[in-house]
Design a protein around this motif. Structure first.
Motif, PDB file in Angstrom:
ATOM      1  N   PHE A 131      77.666  38.059 -13.197  1.00 59.09           N
ATOM      2  CA  PHE A 131      76.848  39.196 -13.597  1.00 59.09           C
ATOM      3  C   PHE A 131      77.314  40.256 -12.588  1.00 59.09           C
ATOM      4  O   PHE A 131      77.110  40.186 -11.531  1.00 59.09           O
ATOM      5  N   ASP A 132      77.913  41.348 -13.086  1.00 55.67           N
ATOM      6  CA  ASP A 132      78.186  42.506 -11.975  1.00 55.67           C
ATOM      7  C   ASP A 132      79.034  41.798 -11.008  1.00 55.67           C
ATOM      8  O   ASP A 132      79.003  42.123  -9.994  1.00 55.67           O
ATOM      9  N   ALA A 133      80.256  41.104 -11.383  1.00 55.79           N
ATOM     10  CA  ALA A 133      80.772  40.429 -10.366  1.00 55.79           C
ATOM     11  C   ALA A 133      82.361  41.254  -9.991  1.00 55.79           C
ATOM     12  O   ALA A 133      82.886  40.655  -9.302  1.00 55.79           O
ATOM     13  N   LEU A 134      82.438  42.212 -10.629  1.00 58.11           N
ATOM     14  CA  LEU A 134      83.688  43.056 -10.337  1.00 58.11           C
ATOM     15  C   LEU A 134      83.417  44.234  -9.735  1.00 58.11           C
ATOM     16  O   LEU A 134      82.203  44.900  -9.873  1.00 58.11           O
ATOM     17  N   ARG A 135      84.072  44.601  -8.663  1.00 56.77           N
ATOM     18  CA  ARG A 135      83.822  46.097  -7.689  1.00 56.77           C
ATOM     19  C   ARG A 135      84.033  47.339  -8.829  1.00 56.77           C
ATOM     20  O   ARG A 135      83.141  47.910  -8.527  1.00 56.77           O
ATOM     21  N   ASN A 136      84.734  47.155  -9.685  1.00 57.58           N
ATOM     22  CA  ASN A 136      84.634  48.172 -10.746  1.00 57.58           C
ATOM     23  C   ASN A 136      83.718  48.028 -11.954  1.00 57.58           C
ATOM     24  O   ASN A 136      83.603  48.940 -12.967  1.00 57.58           O
ATOM     25  N   GLY A 137      82.631  47.023 -11.588  1.00 57.82           N
ATOM     26  CA  GLY A 137      81.634  46.853 -12.797  1.00 57.82           C
ATOM     27  C   GLY A 137      82.092  45.951 -13.854  1.00 57.82           C
ATOM     28  O   GLY A 137      83.558  45.838 -14.189  1.00 57.82           O
ATOM     29  N   GLY A 138      81.326  45.051 -14.253  1.00 62.49           N
ATOM     30  CA  GLY A 138      81.770  44.143 -15.390  1.00 62.49           C
ATOM     31  C   GLY A 138      81.046  42.765 -15.266  1.00 62.49           C
ATOM     32  O   GLY A 138      80.984  42.204 -14.000  1.00 62.49           O
ATOM     33  N   THR A 139      81.020  42.082 -16.301  1.00 62.40           N
ATOM     34  CA  THR A 139      80.638  40.547 -16.158  1.00 62.40           C
ATOM     35  C   THR A 139      82.141  39.792 -16.304  1.00 62.40           C
ATOM     36  O   THR A 139      83.243  40.205 -16.928  1.00 62.40           O
ATOM     37  N   THR A 140      82.005  38.566 -15.393  1.00 66.72           N
ATOM     38  CA  THR A 140      83.277  37.774 -15.609  1.00 66.72           C
ATOM     39  C   THR A 140      82.758  36.372 -16.292  1.00 66.72           C
ATOM     40  O   THR A 140      81.655  36.186 -16.287  1.00 66.72           O
TER      41      THR A 140
END
Length: 163
Positions: free
Chosen positions: A143-152
């Protein structure tokens, strides 16, 4: 003589019934043992990412809890330690649901992302009968695992050695 035969029959039946009264029913146990394994990983973090995974499970004895860790190796490296609740599906197979953290960094996302975040890990472990081989598969949702936001989301599986 007939009275003695009836008395022996009653005593024998009574002893069998009393012993079964105190016998506990059998319940399936989660797949026994800890393991270390390797396999492929496919992640969907800002596009598809392919890499490898090194997985570890430490089963706490007499408890449905396991400590797990996975190291993802791709363009970037990520570590995902989790604590899981294991539930038996049959004598060789158990499913689990784990919660933990993703430790990742760098500019390029790993299969599970590129920043520190919360993770859920549903999965399944199968112990090959009469061996120390384990087949495992799981998913990691970051959850919120990307620097530019987003779920992986990543899927991984492999083979392990049980100890």
């Amino acid at each position: 003589m007939r009275c003695l035969t009836n008395l022996v029959s009653v005593l024998l039946a009574g002893s069998i019934l009393s012993s079964t009264q105190f016998t506990l029913p059998a319940h399936a146990q989660a797949a026994y043992g800890s393991y270390v394994g390797i396999g492929p990983a496919v992640g969907f973090a800002d596009g598809a990412r392919i890499g490898g995974v090194v997985a570890f499970r430490y089963k706490l004895l007499e408890s449905p809890i396991s400590l797990r860790g996975q190291a993802f190796i791709a363009d970037n490296v990520a570590l995902v330690p989790t604590v899981s609740y294991d539930f038996p599906l049959n004598w060789q197979t158990d499913g689990y649901l784990g919660a933990g953290l993703i430790f990742a960094g760098g500019d390029t996302p790993s299969p599970v992302g590129n920043k520190i975040s919360f993770a859920l890990q549903p999965g399944i472990d199968y112990v090959v009968p009469n061996s120390n081989t384990v087949l495992f598969g799981n998913a990691i949702i970051g959850f919120d695992a990307l620097r530019n936001g987003g779920t992986t989301f990543s899927l991984q599986g492999g083979v392990g050695w049980r100890f």
